[in-house]
Design an enzyme around this catalytic site. Structure first.
Site, PDB file in Angstrom:
ATOM      1  N   SER A  63     163.327  70.486  19.927  1.00  0.00           N
ATOM      2  CA  SER A  63     163.175  71.764  20.606  1.00  0.00           C
ATOM      3  C   SER A  63     161.676  72.035  20.756  1.00  0.00           C
ATOM      4  O   SER A  63     160.961  72.138  19.761  1.00  0.00           O
ATOM      5  CB  SER A  63     163.852  72.851  19.762  1.00  0.00           C
ATOM      6  OG  SER A  63     163.669  74.122  20.337  1.00  0.00           O
TER       7      SER A  63
ATOM      8  N   LYS B 222     164.492  69.635  24.554  1.00  0.00           N
ATOM      9  CA  LYS B 222     164.890  71.000  24.927  1.00  0.00           C
ATOM     10  C   LYS B 222     163.621  71.811  25.095  1.00  0.00           C
ATOM     11  O   LYS B 222     162.788  71.849  24.189  1.00  0.00           O
ATOM     12  CB  LYS B 222     165.783  71.573  23.818  1.00  0.00           C
ATOM     13  CG  LYS B 222     165.896  73.090  23.749  1.00  0.00           C
ATOM     14  CD  LYS B 222     167.017  73.501  22.798  1.00  0.00           C
ATOM     15  CE  LYS B 222     166.654  74.705  21.942  1.00  0.00           C
ATOM     16  NZ  LYS B 222     167.738  75.083  21.019  1.00  0.00           N
TER      17      LYS B 222
ATOM     18  N   LYS C 236     161.897  75.471  25.569  1.00  0.00           N
ATOM     19  CA  LYS C 236     162.094  76.909  25.478  1.00  0.00           C
ATOM     20  C   LYS C 236     161.569  77.522  26.776  1.00  0.00           C
ATOM     21  O   LYS C 236     160.487  77.128  27.248  1.00  0.00           O
ATOM     22  CB  LYS C 236     161.312  77.472  24.279  1.00  0.00           C
ATOM     23  CG  LYS C 236     161.907  77.068  22.934  1.00  0.00           C
ATOM     24  CD  LYS C 236     163.258  77.738  22.717  1.00  0.00           C
ATOM     25  CE  LYS C 236     163.728  77.568  21.271  1.00  0.00           C
ATOM     26  NZ  LYS C 236     165.012  78.261  21.044  1.00  0.00           N
TER      27      LYS C 236
ATOM     28  N   ASP D  95     166.353  76.433  26.811  1.00  0.00           N
ATOM     29  CA  ASP D  95     166.885  77.502  25.963  1.00  0.00           C
ATOM     30  C   ASP D  95     166.086  78.777  26.208  1.00  0.00           C
ATOM     31  O   ASP D  95     164.878  78.806  25.995  1.00  0.00           O
ATOM     32  CB  ASP D  95     166.775  77.085  24.484  1.00  0.00           C
ATOM     33  CG  ASP D  95     167.408  78.095  23.532  1.00  0.00           C
ATOM     34  OD1 ASP D  95     167.969  79.112  24.009  1.00  0.00           O
ATOM     35  OD2 ASP D  95     167.350  77.868  22.308  1.00  0.00           O
TER      36      ASP D  95
ATOM     37  N   GLU E 267     170.797  77.089  27.779  1.00  0.00           N
ATOM     38  CA  GLU E 267     171.287  77.736  26.558  1.00  0.00           C
ATOM     39  C   GLU E 267     170.940  79.227  26.566  1.00  0.00           C
ATOM     40  O   GLU E 267     169.781  79.597  26.754  1.00  0.00           O
ATOM     41  CB  GLU E 267     170.622  77.019  25.367  1.00  0.00           C
ATOM     42  CG  GLU E 267     171.028  77.497  23.989  1.00  0.00           C
ATOM     43  CD  GLU E 267     170.328  76.685  22.887  1.00  0.00           C
ATOM     44  OE1 GLU E 267     169.723  75.622  23.185  1.00  0.00           O
ATOM     45  OE2 GLU E 267     170.347  77.126  21.727  1.00  0.00           O
TER      46      GLU E 267
ATOM     47  N   ASP F  35     174.561  80.046  22.377  1.00  0.00           N
ATOM     48  CA  ASP F  35     174.056  79.946  21.004  1.00  0.00           C
ATOM     49  C   ASP F  35     174.328  81.305  20.344  1.00  0.00           C
ATOM     50  O   ASP F  35     175.389  81.508  19.722  1.00  0.00           O
ATOM     51  CB  ASP F  35     172.552  79.592  21.052  1.00  0.00           C
ATOM     52  CG  ASP F  35     171.846  79.640  19.706  1.00  0.00           C
ATOM     53  OD1 ASP F  35     172.470  80.012  18.702  1.00  0.00           O
ATOM     54  OD2 ASP F  35     170.635  79.313  19.644  1.00  0.00           O
TER      55      ASP F  35
ATOM     56  N   LYS G 148     175.563  76.472  15.034  1.00  0.00           N
ATOM     57  CA  LYS G 148     174.618  76.634  13.921  1.00  0.00           C
ATOM     58  C   LYS G 148     175.403  77.246  12.766  1.00  0.00           C
ATOM     59  O   LYS G 148     175.865  78.390  12.878  1.00  0.00           O
ATOM     60  CB  LYS G 148     173.502  77.619  14.290  1.00  0.00           C
ATOM     61  CG  LYS G 148     172.454  77.082  15.238  1.00  0.00           C
ATOM     62  CD  LYS G 148     171.413  78.155  15.503  1.00  0.00           C
ATOM     63  CE  LYS G 148     170.445  77.694  16.566  1.00  0.00           C
ATOM     64  NZ  LYS G 148     169.592  78.805  17.028  1.00  0.00           N
TER      65      LYS G 148
ATOM     66  N   GLY H 128     169.578  74.210  15.322  1.00  0.00           N
ATOM     67  CA  GLY H 128     168.737  74.230  14.129  1.00  0.00           C
ATOM     68  C   GLY H 128     168.013  75.553  14.012  1.00  0.00           C
ATOM     69  O   GLY H 128     167.947  76.318  14.985  1.00  0.00           O
TER      70      GLY H 128
HETATM   71  O1  OSB Z   1     167.499  79.274  19.686  1.00  0.00           O
HETATM   72  O2  OSB Z   1     167.896  77.318  19.011  1.00  0.00           O
HETATM   73  C1  OSB Z   1     167.262  78.368  18.898  1.00  0.00           C
HETATM   74  C2  OSB Z   1     164.647  77.993  16.139  1.00  0.00           C
HETATM   75  C3  OSB Z   1     164.693  79.238  15.553  1.00  0.00           C
HETATM   76  C4  OSB Z   1     165.538  80.186  16.082  1.00  0.00           C
HETATM   77  C5  OSB Z   1     166.334  79.876  17.189  1.00  0.00           C
HETATM   78  C6  OSB Z   1     166.295  78.624  17.774  1.00  0.00           C
HETATM   79  C7  OSB Z   1     165.403  77.675  17.250  1.00  0.00           C
HETATM   80  C8  OSB Z   1     165.200  76.358  17.834  1.00  0.00           C
HETATM   81  C9  OSB Z   1     164.629  75.273  16.954  1.00  0.00           C
HETATM   82  O3  OSB Z   1     165.381  76.099  19.005  1.00  0.00           O
HETATM   83  C10 OSB Z   1     165.660  74.310  16.511  1.00  0.00           C
HETATM   84  C11 OSB Z   1     165.171  73.416  15.409  1.00  0.00           C
HETATM   85  O4  OSB Z   1     164.538  72.401  15.710  1.00  0.00           O
HETATM   86  O5  OSB Z   1     165.430  73.720  14.221  1.00  0.00           O
HETATM   87 MG    MG Z   2     169.066  78.585  20.961  1.00  0.00          MG
END
Ligand code: OSB
Ligand code: MG
Length: 368
Positions: free
Chosen positions: A135, A161, A163, A189, A214, A239, A263, A291
């Site tokens: 991510s 992924k 953001k 995302d 996402e 999510d 998650k 994650g």
């Molecule tokens: O939206 O998936 C998410 C991290 C913290 C809070 C929300 C998200 C995330 C990540 C990181 O996208 C995922 C990871 O590598 O742990």
């Molecule tokens: Mg997410």
């Protein structure tokens, strides 16, 4: 199995680089760990709350409060405690899923450790390694993003992924697609940063052949996601909106998603996470493991979950070095784009005591 007590421990760990999302920037983590001490074995759990209620309504201080005031004391009455019993007992309290998940994980780890059974086998894993994605946060510039993605691709990550947020969406996606080509598995995302009024704009992502988008809209907006899914060709993934097997079934029935990010913290634990997996598998909806910037404790359990048969897309289960200079467990190291599923009893890992003590900022023993 009888619970003797619970140790709550907060640790401070800097991230290797700032992680910016549409809801804020994380530069270091304040992580709550739980150690369950029972008459049979010890177990560890990791609470995935962030310090502020920006991703979900939960936050670290709130988790400490609800655990010490309500959740842990509620376990005192049970004489035969296991992971499933914890889920039933904690079901008497509303919300606080991340806090509940951490407590369930610690008790489950203790239970399975005492029985000599790995969590992966217990959950129904069918793989001994899982494919990993990464991510990638919002950056100050597109060249900086391309450098970051280049580094991850060279490390072997099988999916990227990005953001996104308004002002950082079409152009960064276009640049990554152009630089790394059609073969790169790419997804985005938004962490709820858009509204349905942005549908025409978001549809401009469609030509880039993304695996999924996402959570573009608010977590409550199931109807909006269903509408948006009809206005774009990019598959819709949820999510934040998915908090239980029931909400997953409802979202799928409404046409709000064709992919689900699972998650365990967000849904109240690994047992509920498995049920969501089962519901999605039955509906032909692909799932992948999300994650929350976990240490090796949470990562071990996530990797076990990601080895279930319905997890057909690479997860946000990156190697320890993507997050931390030094993990509190033996580090998870990417091998050919995969992480190995732990084979030891329980979650299969434990913190290294000396380093754990070094990074501990606060701890409390709650006897039962
Ligand atoms: O939206 O998936 C998410 C991290 C913290 C809070 C929300 C998200 C995330 C990540 C990181 O996208 C995922 C990871 O590598 O742990
Ligand atoms: Mg997410």
């Amino acid at each position: 199995m009888k619970l003797t007590g619970i140790e709550l421990r907060r640790i401070g760990l800097p991230l290797v680089s700032p992680f910016r999302t549409s809801f804020g920037t994380q530069t270091q983590r304040d992580i709550l760990l739980i150690r369950a001490v029972t008459d049979a074995a010890e177990g560890w759990g990791e609470c995935v709350t962030l310090v502020d209620p920006a991703y979900s309504e939960e936050y670290v201080d709130g988790a400490v409060d609800v655990l010490t005031r309500f959740l842990i004391p509620a376990l005192a009455s049970a004489d035969q405690l296991d992971g499933a019993a914890v889920q039933t007992i904690l079901g008497g309290f509303k919300g606080h899923r991340m806090a509940k998940a951490a407590l369930e994980m610690a008790v489950l780890d203790a239970e399975l450790t005492s029985l000599g059974r790995p969590l992966a086998r217990e959950l129904g894993a069918v793989h001994d390694r899982v494919p990993c994605g990464v991510s990638v946060g919002i950056m100050d510039s597109v060249p900086q993003l391309l450098d970051a993605v280049q580094g991850y691709v060279e490390e072997g990550y099988l999916r990227v992924k990005l953001k996104i947020e308004p002002g950082w969406d079409i152009e960064p996606v276009r640049a990554v697609r152009e630089r790394f080509g059609e073969q790169l598995l790419l997804q985005v995302d938004a962490n709820t940063a858009y509204t349905l009024a942005d549908a025409r704009h978001l549809a401009k992502l469609d030509p880039f052949d993304l695996l999924l988008i996402e959570q573009p809209l608010d977590e409550d907006d199931i109807l909006g996601h269903a509408r948006l899914a009809q206005l774009m060709t990019t598959p819709m993934c949820l999510d934040e909106s998915i908090t239980s097997a029931r909400s997953a079934a409802a979202a799928i029935s409404f046409g709000a998603c064709s992919v689900v990010n699972i998650k365990p913290g967000r849904v109240g634990g690994y047992l509920e996470a498995r049920r969501i997996h089962d519901v999605c598998l039955a509906h032909g909806v692909a799932v992948w493991c999300g994650g929350m910037l976990e240490t090796g404790i949470g990562r071990a359990a996530n990797v076990a979950l990601a080895a279930l048969p319905g997890f057909t897309l690479p997860g946000d289960t990156s190697g320890s070095n993507r997050y931390y200079h030094q993990d509190i467990t033996e580090p998870f190291v990417l091998d050919d784009g995969h992480l190995a599923v732990p084979t030891g009893a329980g979650i299969g890992v434990a913190p290294r005591p000396e380093y754990l003590n070094e990074v501990t900022t606060w701890s409390q023993w709650v006897p039962l």
